[in-house]
Design an enzyme around this catalytic site. Sequence first.
Site, PDB file in Angstrom:
ATOM      1  N   CYS A   1       0.901  -1.106  -0.030  1.00 34.71           N
ATOM      2  CA  CYS A   1      -0.056  -0.056   0.080  1.00 34.71           C
ATOM      3  C   CYS A   1       0.985   1.309  -0.013  1.00 34.71           C
ATOM      4  O   CYS A   1       1.978   0.998  -0.065  1.00 34.71           O
ATOM      5  CB  CYS A   1      -0.802   0.118   1.186  1.00 34.71           C
ATOM      6  SG  CYS A   1      -0.128   0.215   2.838  1.00 34.71           S
ATOM      7  N   ASP A   2       0.377   2.499   0.283  1.00 29.09           N
ATOM      8  CA  ASP A   2       1.285   3.454   0.130  1.00 29.09           C
ATOM      9  C   ASP A   2       2.283   3.425   1.116  1.00 29.09           C
ATOM     10  O   ASP A   2       3.329   3.964   0.861  1.00 29.09           O
ATOM     11  CB  ASP A   2       0.078   4.737   0.085  1.00 29.09           C
ATOM     12  CG  ASP A   2      -0.051   5.305  -1.096  1.00 29.09           C
ATOM     13  OD1 ASP A   2       0.871   5.194  -2.110  1.00 29.09           O
ATOM     14  OD2 ASP A   2      -1.124   5.874  -1.486  1.00 29.09           O
TER      15      ASP A   2
END
Length: 449
Positions: free
Chosen positions: A365-366
Amino acid sequence: MKEKVQKFGRFLSGMVMPNIGAFIAWGFITALFIPDGWIPNEKFGELVGPMVTYLLPTLIAYSGGKMIHGTRGGVTGAIAVFGVIVGTEVPMFLGAMIVGPLSGWVMKKVDEALDGKIPAGFEMLINNFSLGIIGLLLALFSLTAIGPMVAWAITALGNGVKVIVNAKLLPLASIIVEPAKVLFLNNAINHGVFGPLGIEQVQEVGKSIFYLIETNPGPGLGVLLACMFFSKGEERQSAPGAIIIHFFGGIHEIYFPYILMQPLLLLAVIGGGAAGVFTFQLLNAGLVGPASPGSILALSAMAPKGGLLPVLIGVAVSAAVSFAIAAAIYKMGHAKSTLEESKQTMDSLKNKPKQHNIDLIIFACDAGMGSSAMGATTLQKKLNKAGITIRVENHSIEEIPLDAKLVITHQSLQARAQERVPQAEVIAIQNFLSAPEYDQLVERFTRKV
């Protein structure tokens, strides 16, 4: 044994080489703006101390921790290294090389102990607090244990040099001085040992050879020249710039990573250093004051009237000896390396499997901490329940391992993940906590078992 030494050297180098740009920046600032620099500037010169005391050790510790346990290990190392920084008077490069990997290892073991035991939805909370607590404890340990240990080592090295000097075996001092320099103890040895001895000798005879031992740029020049002609890859490309900074700027730290990459090069700088000291003794060379930094320009400026030629000859001899030894080591080492690489390539081509087995799944994810951590926990539990021994890790998109084979990420991040690892299979999902793709993967791997 040789392979272990080279592996250890590559590991040490791995902590320094990613930060070589920071060393170059500090080197330029030092060479330009200190009182003895090219264009002295008191205001700009204020950057020198904090950078060498805080920035460079922190970067080294971060890199060392990251090599062991990714970003979490790096951050833990950066916290812990302040224990040795504030607990000693000298720049803690050696302390950073110890604390960084140690912190990464400890953080890795803690994460492994917590793996599979964190309730879904609490991953970010527990991961952040565990890192903060471990970082705190390691910083305290570094301050009370590692810092004093490194300080003791520095003192012991200084005493060893004094014994050699008192025994009138000055060229042999290179056996201690050159390896100690590579461990970034050059300033401690120069100012803590040779500085006081030099002052005493100048008062007696008007010049001192002690100012030429650690500051002699010849050994490092020889290694960098050999690297430029006989090395390959990143080492060879960066060597010319390092030569300018080292020889004219006097920033010897610039060549230390090259030796850490190939530890046998210690023989080159020891041989070059000893040859230089012997030549200085033979020609009665000396300086009237400390050369700071150890640039050929500073050495020339500090040479007594009529005494420049012996200094230059000694530097040239040390560079020539160092170059000859380093060239032989590079030729020997790279020829063998090339042969081994060729054999490995041939073996891999002969035995290349038709399909890669998946033993690791990456959630991305980010930030690599929130949604991906929840997804990794959920899938790991499903795989464990099905008796499937596949490890699941969570990373940020930018930290996806380049050798990843299977990556799971949100639909909005699929393109970035595919760009990061184009060879990997990327599965895009909408809900990290309860995606139907989890059960599909369990069924897929169950069929293969």
